[in-house]
Scaffold this motif. Sequence first.
Motif, mmCIF file in Angstrom:
data_model
loop_
_atom_site.group_PDB
_atom_site.id
_atom_site.type_symbol
_atom_site.label_atom_id
_atom_site.label_comp_id
_atom_site.label_asym_id
_atom_site.label_seq_id
_atom_site.Cartn_x
_atom_site.Cartn_y
_atom_site.Cartn_z
ATOM 1 N N LEU A 228 0.833 -1.204 0.000
ATOM 2 C CA LEU A 228 0.000 0.000 0.000
ATOM 3 C C LEU A 228 0.867 1.252 0.000
ATOM 4 O O LEU A 228 0.474 2.283 -0.562
ATOM 5 C CB LEU A 228 -0.931 -0.005 1.210
ATOM 6 N N ALA A 229 2.040 1.182 0.622
ATOM 7 C CA ALA A 229 2.936 2.342 0.628
ATOM 8 C C ALA A 229 3.338 2.704 -0.803
ATOM 9 O O ALA A 229 3.352 3.886 -1.177
ATOM 10 C CB ALA A 229 4.167 2.047 1.472
ATOM 11 N N GLU A 230 3.671 1.694 -1.605
ATOM 12 C CA GLU A 230 4.016 1.952 -3.010
ATOM 13 C C GLU A 230 2.823 2.521 -3.765
ATOM 14 O O GLU A 230 2.957 3.447 -4.570
ATOM 15 C CB GLU A 230 4.456 0.649 -3.680
ATOM 16 N N LEU A 231 1.654 1.961 -3.511
ATOM 17 C CA LEU A 231 0.465 2.403 -4.232
ATOM 18 C C LEU A 231 0.067 3.830 -3.848
ATOM 19 O O LEU A 231 -0.421 4.590 -4.689
ATOM 20 C CB LEU A 231 -0.688 1.438 -3.965
ATOM 21 N N THR A 251 -12.374 -1.171 -4.416
ATOM 22 C CA THR A 251 -12.450 -2.620 -4.216
ATOM 23 C C THR A 251 -12.140 -2.990 -2.772
ATOM 24 O O THR A 251 -12.828 -3.823 -2.161
ATOM 25 C CB THR A 251 -11.474 -3.339 -5.163
ATOM 26 N N ARG A 252 -11.108 -2.386 -2.211
ATOM 27 C CA ARG A 252 -10.751 -2.706 -0.825
ATOM 28 C C ARG A 252 -11.868 -2.294 0.129
ATOM 29 O O ARG A 252 -12.169 -3.015 1.088
ATOM 30 C CB ARG A 252 -9.435 -2.013 -0.453
ATOM 31 N N ARG A 253 -12.497 -1.150 -0.114
ATOM 32 C CA ARG A 253 -13.600 -0.722 0.756
ATOM 33 C C ARG A 253 -14.770 -1.692 0.688
ATOM 34 O O ARG A 253 -15.484 -1.898 1.676
ATOM 35 C CB ARG A 253 -14.058 0.685 0.379
ATOM 36 N N MET A 258 -17.457 -7.497 4.647
ATOM 37 C CA MET A 258 -17.331 -8.959 4.691
ATOM 38 C C MET A 258 -16.454 -9.416 5.854
ATOM 39 O O MET A 258 -16.277 -10.616 6.066
ATOM 40 C CB MET A 258 -16.723 -9.471 3.381
ATOM 41 N N GLY A 259 -15.875 -8.470 6.577
ATOM 42 C CA GLY A 259 -15.031 -8.823 7.697
ATOM 43 C C GLY A 259 -13.640 -9.271 7.299
ATOM 44 O O GLY A 259 -12.938 -9.902 8.098
ATOM 45 N N LEU A 260 -13.211 -8.943 6.083
ATOM 46 C CA LEU A 260 -11.886 -9.343 5.612
ATOM 47 C C LEU A 260 -10.855 -8.256 5.943
ATOM 48 O O LEU A 260 -11.117 -7.073 5.761
ATOM 49 C CB LEU A 260 -11.904 -9.579 4.101
ATOM 50 N N ASN A 261 -9.699 -8.690 6.413
ATOM 51 C CA ASN A 261 -8.572 -7.794 6.649
ATOM 52 C C ASN A 261 -7.525 -8.111 5.589
ATOM 53 O O ASN A 261 -6.881 -9.163 5.627
ATOM 54 C CB ASN A 261 -8.011 -7.997 8.052
ATOM 55 N N LEU A 262 -7.347 -7.226 4.597
ATOM 56 C CA LEU A 262 -6.452 -7.491 3.473
ATOM 57 C C LEU A 262 -4.999 -7.148 3.764
ATOM 58 O O LEU A 262 -4.146 -7.322 2.889
ATOM 59 C CB LEU A 262 -6.928 -6.718 2.240
ATOM 60 N N GLY A 263 -4.712 -6.664 4.959
ATOM 61 C CA GLY A 263 -3.337 -6.353 5.288
ATOM 62 C C GLY A 263 -2.821 -5.153 4.511
ATOM 63 O O GLY A 263 -3.586 -4.266 4.122
ATOM 64 N N GLU A 264 -1.506 -5.116 4.260
ATOM 65 C CA GLU A 264 -0.924 -3.943 3.611
ATOM 66 C C GLU A 264 -0.316 -4.250 2.250
ATOM 67 O O GLU A 264 0.551 -3.531 1.769
ATOM 68 C CB GLU A 264 0.128 -3.308 4.522
#
Length: 336
Positions: A228-231, A251-253, A258-264
Motif C-alpha cells: 500500500l505504501a508503493e500504491l 475494491t478494498r472498501r 465482509m469482515g476481511l482484513n487485506l493487510g498492507e
Amino acid sequence: MDLSRRAALLGLSALPMFPLVARAEEILPDSPPRMRVIVDNDLAGDPDGLFALAHALRSPSADVRLIVGSHLHSPQDAEPDDGHQADKAAAKARELLDVMGITGRVPVVRGAEGALGRADRRDSAQAVAAIVAEAMRSDTKTPLFYTAGAGLTDLAAALRAEPRIAPRMTLVWIGGSEHAGVAPLAGGAQPEYNFTIDPAAAQYVFGESAIPIWQVPRNAYRQMLVSLAELRLLGQSGPVGAWLVAQLARTRRAVVPMGLNLGETYALGDSPLVTLTALQSAFEPDSASCRYHLAPTPRLDGQGAYLPRPDGRPLRVYDWIDTRLTFADMFAKLHA
C-alpha cells in the motif's frame, strides 16, 4: 578524470557521448513495437486488470490492437443480463483510455455476457469478428499475443468460429490451479477463480484447440504483490496513477463489510501479461527474466484439475515471475 578519458579506458571511445543534461528520451529512445497484443480482461471486476492494461498501453514494445471487455461469473441462477458485466468492462476500458488521453486510439469491444453453453448468454459476435480479423492479417509478420486475465469465453468462441487462427497467435493466460508438485493454497486444493468464470471455455482452449499457451497459474500470479505504501506514492504521481489507485481503493472498501482484513499488500495478479510480452529480453527476445517449465498441454476436468495427455502440444507453465522488473517498469511508466 573527464568523460572522454573514462570512456577510452572502458573501451567506449567509439560510442557517441551525450551531454549530461540531455533528455533521457534522446539518450534511450523508444524502439518500434516488437509484438501485437490483444487484451481480454474482466475490467469491471478486480482492478488488477486495469493496472495491467495501463502498463501495456504505456509500453512501446507492445502494439495493443484490441481490448475485449469480458464477463465475470455467470451462475445459472443469476439474472438474465447478469448485470451486463462485459458492457461494464468495455466502458471501464474506455474510461481508462480517456484518463490516459488516448481515447479512440485502440478499438474496444464487449465480449459475451455469460459462459459458453448458458441458455440466456449474449453472444460475442463483435469480439469474435475483431479477434479473427486481427489474427488473420496478412500485411504483418509481427507476432500476436492474446493476453487474457480472466475467463477464456471470447477466445474459445473465436477459435471455434475460425480454427485457423490458433497457430497465428500465442495465448498468455492468468489462470488455472497449481500443477503437480506445487503446494496448494493454505485452505487446500480448490478450483481456481479464472477457470471457474467459464470452465467449458478453458476446457475447449486447452483440450480441443491448437493454440500455443503460456500459462501463469495461481501459485505464480499470487507472487505479484505490491505494498500500500508503493500504491499511495503512485496515487500522487498524476491522473493515471490516481485513477488506478482510486479503483483499487473502491475494491478494498467493498470487502470491509465482509469482515476481511487485506493487510498492507495487494496482488496485481494480471501484471505478468505485460512482463511476458512487452518486457522480453533485448537479444533473442523471450521472457528471459522469468522461470517456466515445459509440459504436454493437459486436458481439464470440470473442476480445473489437470488430466495428463502425453501427446499434448508443449505448454509453458510459469513458476516464477520477475516482480522487480514488472513493478519497477510499471511504476516508472505510470509516473511518466
